[in-house]
Design an enzyme around this catalytic site. Structure first.
Site, PDB file in Angstrom:
ATOM      1  N   HIS A 160      -4.769   3.298   7.559  1.00 47.27           N
ATOM      2  CA  HIS A 160      -4.224   4.482   6.895  1.00 47.27           C
ATOM      3  C   HIS A 160      -2.755   4.712   7.250  1.00 47.27           C
ATOM      4  O   HIS A 160      -2.270   5.845   7.228  1.00 47.27           O
ATOM      5  CB  HIS A 160      -5.065   5.729   7.180  1.00 47.27           C
ATOM      6  CG  HIS A 160      -6.437   5.652   6.575  1.00 47.27           C
ATOM      7  ND1 HIS A 160      -6.642   5.474   5.228  1.00 47.27           N
ATOM      8  CD2 HIS A 160      -7.667   5.702   7.151  1.00 47.27           C
ATOM      9  CE1 HIS A 160      -7.950   5.432   4.991  1.00 47.27           C
ATOM     10  NE2 HIS A 160      -8.592   5.557   6.137  1.00 47.27           N
ATOM     11  N   GLU A 193       0.956   5.621   0.823  1.00 50.03           N
ATOM     12  CA  GLU A 193       0.332   6.868   1.269  1.00 50.03           C
ATOM     13  C   GLU A 193       0.907   7.987   0.413  1.00 50.03           C
ATOM     14  O   GLU A 193       2.098   7.955   0.038  1.00 50.03           O
ATOM     15  CB  GLU A 193       0.612   7.126   2.747  1.00 50.03           C
ATOM     16  CG  GLU A 193       0.083   6.056   3.686  1.00 50.03           C
ATOM     17  CD  GLU A 193      -1.433   5.904   3.662  1.00 50.03           C
ATOM     18  OE1 GLU A 193      -2.113   6.882   3.266  1.00 50.03           O
ATOM     19  OE2 GLU A 193      -1.932   4.825   4.019  1.00 50.03           O
ATOM     20  N   ASP A 214       0.862  -1.179   0.000  1.00 48.36           N
ATOM     21  CA  ASP A 214       0.000   0.000   0.000  1.00 48.36           C
ATOM     22  C   ASP A 214       0.901   1.231   0.000  1.00 48.36           C
ATOM     23  O   ASP A 214       2.069   1.166   0.413  1.00 48.36           O
ATOM     24  CB  ASP A 214      -0.918   0.013   1.219  1.00 48.36           C
ATOM     25  CG  ASP A 214      -1.897   1.181   1.184  1.00 48.36           C
ATOM     26  OD1 ASP A 214      -2.747   1.207   0.273  1.00 48.36           O
ATOM     27  OD2 ASP A 214      -1.783   2.076   2.040  1.00 48.36           O
ATOM     28  N   ASP A 233      -2.210  -0.985   6.327  1.00 44.14           N
ATOM     29  CA  ASP A 233      -3.156  -1.332   5.261  1.00 44.14           C
ATOM     30  C   ASP A 233      -2.672  -2.523   4.450  1.00 44.14           C
ATOM     31  O   ASP A 233      -3.475  -3.342   3.981  1.00 44.14           O
ATOM     32  CB  ASP A 233      -3.375  -0.130   4.341  1.00 44.14           C
ATOM     33  CG  ASP A 233      -4.240   0.935   5.002  1.00 44.14           C
ATOM     34  OD1 ASP A 233      -4.743   0.685   6.104  1.00 44.14           O
ATOM     35  OD2 ASP A 233      -4.403   2.021   4.408  1.00 44.14           O
ATOM     36  N   HIS A 277      -3.890  10.251   6.746  1.00 52.62           N
ATOM     37  CA  HIS A 277      -2.795   9.363   7.152  1.00 52.62           C
ATOM     38  C   HIS A 277      -1.979   9.889   8.330  1.00 52.62           C
ATOM     39  O   HIS A 277      -1.191   9.149   8.920  1.00 52.62           O
ATOM     40  CB  HIS A 277      -1.863   9.062   5.978  1.00 52.62           C
ATOM     41  CG  HIS A 277      -1.400  10.269   5.209  1.00 52.62           C
ATOM     42  ND1 HIS A 277      -0.676  11.299   5.777  1.00 52.62           N
ATOM     43  CD2 HIS A 277      -1.565  10.590   3.897  1.00 52.62           C
ATOM     44  CE1 HIS A 277      -0.411  12.196   4.855  1.00 52.62           C
ATOM     45  NE2 HIS A 277      -0.941  11.803   3.712  1.00 52.62           N
ATOM     46  N   GLU A 306      -5.923  17.862   3.378  1.00 49.56           N
ATOM     47  CA  GLU A 306      -6.897  16.781   3.480  1.00 49.56           C
ATOM     48  C   GLU A 306      -6.222  15.409   3.532  1.00 49.56           C
ATOM     49  O   GLU A 306      -6.760  14.467   4.128  1.00 49.56           O
ATOM     50  CB  GLU A 306      -7.886  16.831   2.309  1.00 49.56           C
ATOM     51  CG  GLU A 306      -7.254  16.783   0.925  1.00 49.56           C
ATOM     52  CD  GLU A 306      -6.917  18.161   0.370  1.00 49.56           C
ATOM     53  OE1 GLU A 306      -6.875  18.301  -0.865  1.00 49.56           O
ATOM     54  OE2 GLU A 306      -6.719  19.089   1.180  1.00 49.56           O
TER      55      GLU A 306
END
Length: 716
Positions: free
Chosen positions: A671, A532, A530, A676, A581, A576
């Site tokens: 997150h 971020e 995953d 994740d 995260h 945002e």
């Protein structure tokens, strides 16, 4: 699809409600006379508005009733079927929420009762299995403790080179040899299910296995191969390879590698060797001068008796010093040889290996002239490299495309000779080849031919055979003192008395023999990952700020083999995204950039299938970096979002949290990239038996089925 089904059901219900009215009207119209028909027409015209209103009202009520009935009975039945599949497939402690009409609630209660009984039976079976496995687990714990305490690095592989066991010492040692040792956890070169060929050349392992097989066939005990080789970052490793034998077999189904890092030892000893060599050479020169002075003294005049006595003393002392230097030099040479393990090898085995190696490396044909029945001591791998290098140089210098090969006993030495006809080559040219760094394919090796020959206690010989117009280049090697017993009577077979610690499924893998798309899902290695990011627009300039990944081997999550790294995006983070995260700019300051992290991540996922949730999003970020980093992620990719839509098309949500809840997976560290990735891995593992129940068993079948879902059309 659900809406189309509801509309079709509503239309059918309305048609069923209007059918009696239409039937009665048709009977009156057909059976009545002209007067009846006239009255019908007059009635319809007189009350047309009322009839139309009643008809519309009837249709509306019918449609609403049809939708309610469809939702309560048809759609709820499909949803119930999917929930029952979850419980039957992998849903321990899962229960169906009782809702809907009474008929379905009765089924839901019955399913929950059956699920509770099944869990009770499973718990009983699990307890019995646990009792039976406690002794095995104790043995494994003892093995783990022993492996952890070993000062040597230990790696166990199957015949394909897939790692099925290693100790902490090996993990630490090879992590220091990786291309990016400064990165966080995950830049290791080894791991369960990974290939040892990522660390060592395939030829080295193949040569060691061939040596082991040859010794097993001959009955040697121990049937091992010893060699020293160079590794990354200028390291030298002493390697011992021994076989793992199936019960009652003399054919290996795997091998054990023991490693010692001798880099610092070799550097210090090489420095000492140079000092000792210099001391020996300088003193030999002094001795020669002393002897010359004695001879000069003998020729000068003076008292004959005194002069003779002094000359005798000088000569005696010089002789004793020379003998001491000769002894020291011989012991030094022996010590140098002892640092490199030499294995006993029969002449025919060495000649066969040399012939194959020269043909493969240079394309030169080799004619074997004579091979004496003799055993020799050789580091066969480095010797083969040296011979192949010399064959390549001979072909370049003399344009000879045929070489003669012979191996003869000469006094207490063994001479391995290469002969050829063609353009003449001088002794000076051969001497230059000796001190030149050897080459193999496109690589420059860290050793020279002379170093290899000295390691064997020998020397090079140059000979011209004028009668046949040929040149011979010979390498003098040491003959073995004690020859191996052909009957294998020097010990018991290796299979006897060896503890059985090797019942791992990886032994049976042979991935290279199968096409990947035809490979069963249960036989593949996976990397769940995953990312971020600074935002949700990869094409608009957003960047990756964290990558997390974990490995799946044999349908088991390997939490200890993970990759987690923060990345400096060199751009501002969107507020945002920080709210999602929680990674703030201060955490990214001083972290490596994406061009430093992606090569290490690519090495981590090598030979695995990638798994991600909404993989199109993550893969888009990686694909946009291909041009700037030259790192291409061309491994197959599976998406748990698409698999969920494939398995459970009637569920409302396919978010990662929703899938985890349906499959009974606990969500933690949401997150974060690694958190994740772990949830994605656990979800995927629980999906595998559900896919098998639907007849989807290979990678190709899953990819084709996933691509037919609606979500497969999403692009970023």
């Amino acid at each position: 699809m659900r809406r189309a089904g509801a509309a079709l059901f509503a239309s059918a219900l309305v048609a069923l409600m209007l059918a009696p009215l239409a039937l009665v009207f048709g009977l009156f119209w057909q059976l009545g006379g002209e007067s009846v028909r006239a009255h019908l027409i007059e009635a319809v015209h007189g009350r047309l508005g009322v009839v139309l209103f009643a008809l519309v009202l009837l249709l509306s009520v019918g449609a609403m009733l049809a939708c309610r009935l469809h939702r309560a009975h048809v759609r709820q039945a499909f949803t119930l079927a999917e929930e029952i599949e979850l419980i039957a497939g992998a849903g321990e402690q899962l229960r169906i929420r009782e809702h809907g009409p009474a008929s379905l609630r009765a089924i839901e209660r019955a399913v929950n009762v059956l699920a509770a009984r099944r869990e009770a039976l499973r718990a009983d079976v699990a307890e019995q299995v646990a009792q039976a496995q406690r002794s095995i687990e104790a043995e494994r714990n003892r093995l783990a403790a022993l492996m952890g305490e070993l000062a040597q690095s230990v790696v166990v592989c199957n015949l394909d080179g897939r790692i099925l066991l290693y100790n902490a010492r090996a993990r630490e040692q090879f992590r220091g040899l990786s291309a990016s040792p400064q990165l966080a956890d995950g830049s290791e070169l080894i791991g369960l299910g990974r290939s040892i060929h990522a660390v060592f050349e395939r030829d080295v392992i193949a040569h060691g296995l061939e040596t082991v097989r040859r010794r097993l066939a001959r009955g040697d005990d121990p049937a091992v191969a010893n060699f020293v080789l160079g590794c990354g970052q200028g390291h030298l490793l002493r390697v011992r390879m021994s076989p793992v034998l199936a019960e009652g077999s003399r054919e290996p189904d795997g091998f054990i590698l023991l490693f010692d890092d001798i880099t610092s030892q070799f550097v210090s000893e090489a420095r000492r060797d140079r000092l000792m060599q210099s001391l020996t050479d300088d003193n030999r020169a002094s001795l020669a001068t002393l002897c010359a002075a004695a001879e000069q003294l003998a020729r000068e005049g003076g008292d004959a008796s005194q002069r003779a006595r002094r000359i005798a003393e000088v000569r005696s002392e010089a002789t004793r010093m020379g003998e001491r230097f000769d002894t020291a030099a011989a012991e030094l040479a022996e010590a140098r040889r002892a640092r490199w393990p030499l294995e006993e090898m029969h002449a025919t085995d060495l000649v066969d290996a040399v012939r194959v190696r020269i043909a493969a490396a240079t394309g030169v044909a080799v004619e074997v002239e004579q091979v004496d029945d003799v055993w020799l001591e050789a580091d066969s791998f480095s010797l083969l490299q040296a011979v192949a290098f010399l064959a390549w140089r001979i072909r370049e210098a003399s344009e000879a495309y045929t070489l003669s090969l012979r191996l003869l006993r000469v006094a207490d030495k063994v001479c391995l000779g290469l002969g050829w006809s063609g353009h003449p080559v001088s002794e000076e040219t051969v001497a230059a080849w000796e001190i030149e760094s050897m080459r193999a394919a496109d690589r420059v090796l860290p050793t020279t031919v002379r170093e290899v020959i000295e390691r064997h206690g020998g020397e090079m010989r140059f000979e011209r055979e004028r009668a046949r117009g040929r040149i011979w280049l010979g390498m003098m090697l040491r003959e073995a003192v004690a020859r191996p017993d052909e009957a294998g009577a020097r010990g018991v077979p290796l299979a006897d008395g060896r503890p059985e610690f090797y019942d791992f499924d990886i032994f049976d893998w042979a991935e290279d023999a199968r096409v990947l798309d035809d490979t069963p899902l249960s036989a593949l290695n996976y990397t769940a990952f995953d990312t971020e990011t600074t935002g949700l627009d990869p094409s608009g300039g957003d960047e990756i700020i964290q990558i997390g990944a974990t490995r799946i081997v044999n349908a088991k999550l390997l939490r200890g083999e993970s990759f987690e790294q923060l990345i400096d995006p060199r751009r501002a983070l969107r507020p945002e995204s920080i709210a999602v995260h929680g990674i703030v700019p201060e955490l990214l300051a001083g972290q490596p950039t994406i061009d430093a992290v992606l090569p290490a991540f690519r090495a981590f996922v090598a030979d695995t299938v990638l798994v991600a949730h909404n993989a199109a999003f993550d893969m888009r970020f990686l694909q946009l970096k291909e041009a700037s980093t030259d790192v291409v992620f061309d491994r197959p990719v599976l998406d748990t979002l698409l698999i969920s839509a494939l398995l459970h098309p009637n569920q409302e949500s396919h978010r990662l949290e929703s899938i985890a809840e349906r499959l009974g997976v606990t969500v933690s560290a949401r997150h974060t990239a690694l958190g994740d990735a772990i949830v994605t891995a656990e979800v995927f593992i629980r999906m595998l038996p559900l896919l098998a129940e639907r007849g989807i068993r290979t990678l190709g079948e899953l990819r084709e089925a996933s691509e037919r879902t609606f979500y497969a059309r999403i692009r970023y």
